[in-house]
Design a protein around this motif. Structure first.
Motif, PDB file in Angstrom:
ATOM      1  N   SER A 223       0.841  -1.184   0.000  1.00 31.98           N
ATOM      2  CA  SER A 223       0.000   0.000   0.000  1.00 31.98           C
ATOM      3  C   SER A 223       0.883   1.243   0.000  1.00 31.98           C
ATOM      4  O   SER A 223       2.076   1.182   0.302  1.00 31.98           O
ATOM      5  CB  SER A 223      -0.899   0.005   1.241  1.00 31.98           C
ATOM      6  N   ARG A 225       2.648   4.386   1.252  1.00 37.63           N
ATOM      7  CA  ARG A 225       3.073   4.897   2.562  1.00 37.63           C
ATOM      8  C   ARG A 225       3.052   6.424   2.517  1.00 37.63           C
ATOM      9  O   ARG A 225       3.596   7.046   1.600  1.00 37.63           O
ATOM     10  CB  ARG A 225       4.475   4.422   2.926  1.00 37.63           C
ATOM     11  N   GLU A 251       0.991   3.425   6.831  1.00 34.16           N
ATOM     12  CA  GLU A 251       0.798   2.556   5.664  1.00 34.16           C
ATOM     13  C   GLU A 251      -0.236   1.495   6.017  1.00 34.16           C
ATOM     14  O   GLU A 251      -0.122   0.834   7.064  1.00 34.16           O
ATOM     15  CB  GLU A 251       2.129   1.902   5.268  1.00 34.16           C
ATOM     16  N   ASN A 252      -1.217   1.345   5.171  1.00 31.36           N
ATOM     17  CA  ASN A 252      -2.230   0.303   5.400  1.00 31.36           C
ATOM     18  C   ASN A 252      -1.605  -1.073   5.242  1.00 31.36           C
ATOM     19  O   ASN A 252      -0.677  -1.239   4.468  1.00 31.36           O
ATOM     20  CB  ASN A 252      -3.392   0.480   4.412  1.00 31.36           C
ATOM     21  N   PRO A 253      -2.047  -2.107   5.979  1.00 32.68           N
ATOM     22  CA  PRO A 253      -3.225  -2.017   6.842  1.00 32.68           C
ATOM     23  C   PRO A 253      -2.933  -1.630   8.297  1.00 32.68           C
ATOM     24  O   PRO A 253      -3.863  -1.310   9.016  1.00 32.68           O
ATOM     25  CB  PRO A 253      -3.745  -3.457   6.805  1.00 32.68           C
ATOM     26  N   PHE A 255       0.585  -0.181   9.737  1.00 31.15           N
ATOM     27  CA  PHE A 255       1.815   0.464  10.193  1.00 31.15           C
ATOM     28  C   PHE A 255       1.584   1.938  10.483  1.00 31.15           C
ATOM     29  O   PHE A 255       1.117   2.695   9.625  1.00 31.15           O
ATOM     30  CB  PHE A 255       2.917   0.312   9.138  1.00 31.15           C
ATOM     31  N   ILE A 287       4.206  -4.389   8.756  1.00 33.06           N
ATOM     32  CA  ILE A 287       3.065  -5.110   8.189  1.00 33.06           C
ATOM     33  C   ILE A 287       3.455  -6.551   7.885  1.00 33.06           C
ATOM     34  O   ILE A 287       4.527  -6.809   7.365  1.00 33.06           O
ATOM     35  CB  ILE A 287       2.620  -4.395   6.906  1.00 33.06           C
TER      36      ILE A 287
ATOM     37  N   GLY B  49       9.378   4.301   1.442  1.00 31.04           N
ATOM     38  CA  GLY B  49       9.611   2.863   1.518  1.00 31.04           C
ATOM     39  C   GLY B  49       9.509   2.370   2.947  1.00 31.04           C
ATOM     40  O   GLY B  49       8.460   2.424   3.545  1.00 31.04           O
ATOM     41  N   CYS B  56      11.892  -7.699   4.219  1.00 31.70           N
ATOM     42  CA  CYS B  56      10.504  -7.913   4.619  1.00 31.70           C
ATOM     43  C   CYS B  56       9.623  -8.168   3.411  1.00 31.70           C
ATOM     44  O   CYS B  56       8.413  -8.148   3.506  1.00 31.70           O
ATOM     45  CB  CYS B  56       9.988  -6.701   5.389  1.00 31.70           C
ATOM     46  N   CYS B  59       6.809 -10.428   3.585  1.00 35.36           N
ATOM     47  CA  CYS B  59       5.620 -10.082   4.368  1.00 35.36           C
ATOM     48  C   CYS B  59       4.472  -9.645   3.484  1.00 35.36           C
ATOM     49  O   CYS B  59       3.353  -9.561   3.918  1.00 35.36           O
ATOM     50  CB  CYS B  59       5.935  -8.956   5.346  1.00 35.36           C
ATOM     51  N   ARG B  60       4.758  -9.271   2.248  1.00 37.46           N
ATOM     52  CA  ARG B  60       3.701  -8.774   1.381  1.00 37.46           C
ATOM     53  C   ARG B  60       3.494  -9.709   0.226  1.00 37.46           C
ATOM     54  O   ARG B  60       4.364  -9.832  -0.593  1.00 37.46           O
ATOM     55  CB  ARG B  60       4.031  -7.368   0.883  1.00 37.46           C
TER      56      ARG B  60
END
Lengths: 359, 60
Positions: A223, A225, A251-253, A255, A287, B49, B56, B59-60
């Motif tokens: 998403s 930021r 930042e979604n969802p 952070f 996230i 960023g 990470c 994580c996404r």
């Protein structure tokens, strides 16, 4: 991160530094993790262009220690370095308008956490004979490029400035991995980031200057930021300065990060001053939506207190700064237990030394 | 609005204090006060960023 640091040479500055040549070093040490960065910045001015060339070298060393229950892990000393080169330039195209551009490259790990995680993934997944997806493991080779275009408008002569910067970054990242009954899966190797920054700097009174920046950035598969940063510079007396800085990121969802800092600087004479500063930072943790466990950091609160002095001479100038940073992570969740030695509370010592020469 | 200085009109000859070293935003390590390595530890401090290369991406 080096690309971001290098990028900040563009996004934070309203004018080319008055110091044509500057050399600086920074050490951040927690005992088991040591971060070192050296930089060289040179300013080059012609009749039409003001340009800056910067070179930065970073070195990270750490004692990698796996979690006690990690039967595949082993202690290891890990050292990594990186190099970043950045060129920025600006040209005055009208009486109150400047156009700016820049480009940069870097090679190497950009932060200590990616080195730690790379070592974890190497120990876990580099040798998985017979496991589906084992071929997905690759040796990390992080590197990247960036480019920026911007414009600065002096909307009120001598007192009001507005700036916009558009940035583009391409990163070959150190990838993450997940494993489940379907085998080993790798995260993205290549990340694209685009960002927009709008900022304004104003002289509010003969004693007060302000700065405000709003930013948004979009990285692959994440998403957007959003970030904000504000500073207030106050000359509380002829020889006392107070600097406030506060900011936030979202930042979604989930952070959210906020920080606030204050510095007090006393000018002893026309060239020497000393200062103290303090800062508080808090975030909700990064996230994550991993399957079984995650590398995402838990929530963090940190405090920093420092002291330093600055000497400004006719040709040579210097600055020295010492600080202690204390990081306090939220209690680890079960899905992050493998990284309990990465995300543990630490006391970091910070040392900065910089020297500049006006040619 | 206070940060935008919409009503401010400070002539240059009255800007001696706000032009001193320590009163301007700069990327210079000598004249500024930024810790360049800090965003590694405090990811929300990064200007953009955050986990671009922070390992990470899983994580996404």
């Amino acid at each position: 991160m080096v690309s971001l640091i290098a990028l900040s040479f563009l996004t934070a500055g309203f004018a080319v530094s008055p110091n044509p040549l500057e050399v600086g070093g920074e050490l951040v040490d927690a005992g088991d993790i040591t971060l070192l960065q050296g930089s060289w910045v040179g300013d080059f001015t012609s009749e039409d262009w003001d340009s800056t060339l910067s070179l930065a070298y970073g070195h990270y060393s750490m004692n990698y220690v796996p979690a006690p229950f990690d039967f595949r892990g082993m202690d290891r000393r890990r050292n990594e370095s990186n190099l970043a080169l950045q060129f920025n330039t600006q040209k005055q195209v009208k009486n109150n308008l400047w156009l700016m551009g820049g480009a940069g490259v870097y090679d190497g790990f950009t932060n200590y956490r990616s080195v730690w995680l790379d070592e974890y993934f190497r120990q876990q997944y580099s040798d998985l004979p017979g496991v589906p997806g084992a071929e997905n493991y690759v040796e990390a080779d992080p590197k990247g490029v960036n480019a920026t275009l911007g414009a600065r408008w002096e909307y009120k002569p001598g007192t009001g400035f507005a700036q916009i910067d558009l940035s583009w970054l391409e990163d070959d990242a150190s990838p993450g991995y997940e494993i489940d009954f379907d085998g080993l899966r790798r995260g993205r190797l290549h990340l694209h980031t685009g960002s927009v920054s709008i900022s304004t700097e104003n002289v509010l009174t003969p004693r007060v200057r302000s700065y405000v920046a709003l930013r948004s950035s979009q990285t692959s598969e994440r998403s957007t930021r959003y970030g904000a940063d504000a500073s207030l510079f106050v000359a509380v007396a002829e020889d006392w300065i107070m600097r406030w800085n506060a900011g936030a990121a979202s930042e979604n969802p989930q952070f959210e990060a906020t920080y606030i800092g204050l510095a007090l600087e006393h000018q002893i004479d026309h060239s020497v001053s000393w200062f103290v500063d303090g800062r508080y930072y808090d975030d909700t943790g990064e996230i994550e939506n991993a399957l079984l466990f995650t590398t995402a950091a838990p929530g963090l609160a940190s405090e920093r207190f420092g002291v330093g002095f600055r000497w400004i001479g006719d040709n040579w100038s210097s600055r020295f700064y010492l600080a202690r940073l204390r990081t306090n992570y939220d209690p680890l969740r079960k899905d992050i237990d493998f990284f309990q030695n990465l995300y543990r509370d630490r006391d970091w010592d910070i040392v900065q030394v910089a020297i500049s020469r006006r040619l | 609005m206070i940060f935008l200085g919409g009503c401010a009109n400070v002539p240059v000859y009255e800007q001696g204090l706000v032009s001193k070293v320590g009163m301007t935003r700069t990327d210079s390590m000598v004249q500024g006060d930024r810790v360049n390595l800090l965003p590694q530890i405090e990811p929300g401090s990064a200007i953009s960023g955050g986990s671009v290369a922070a390992g990470c991406s899983v994580c996404r």
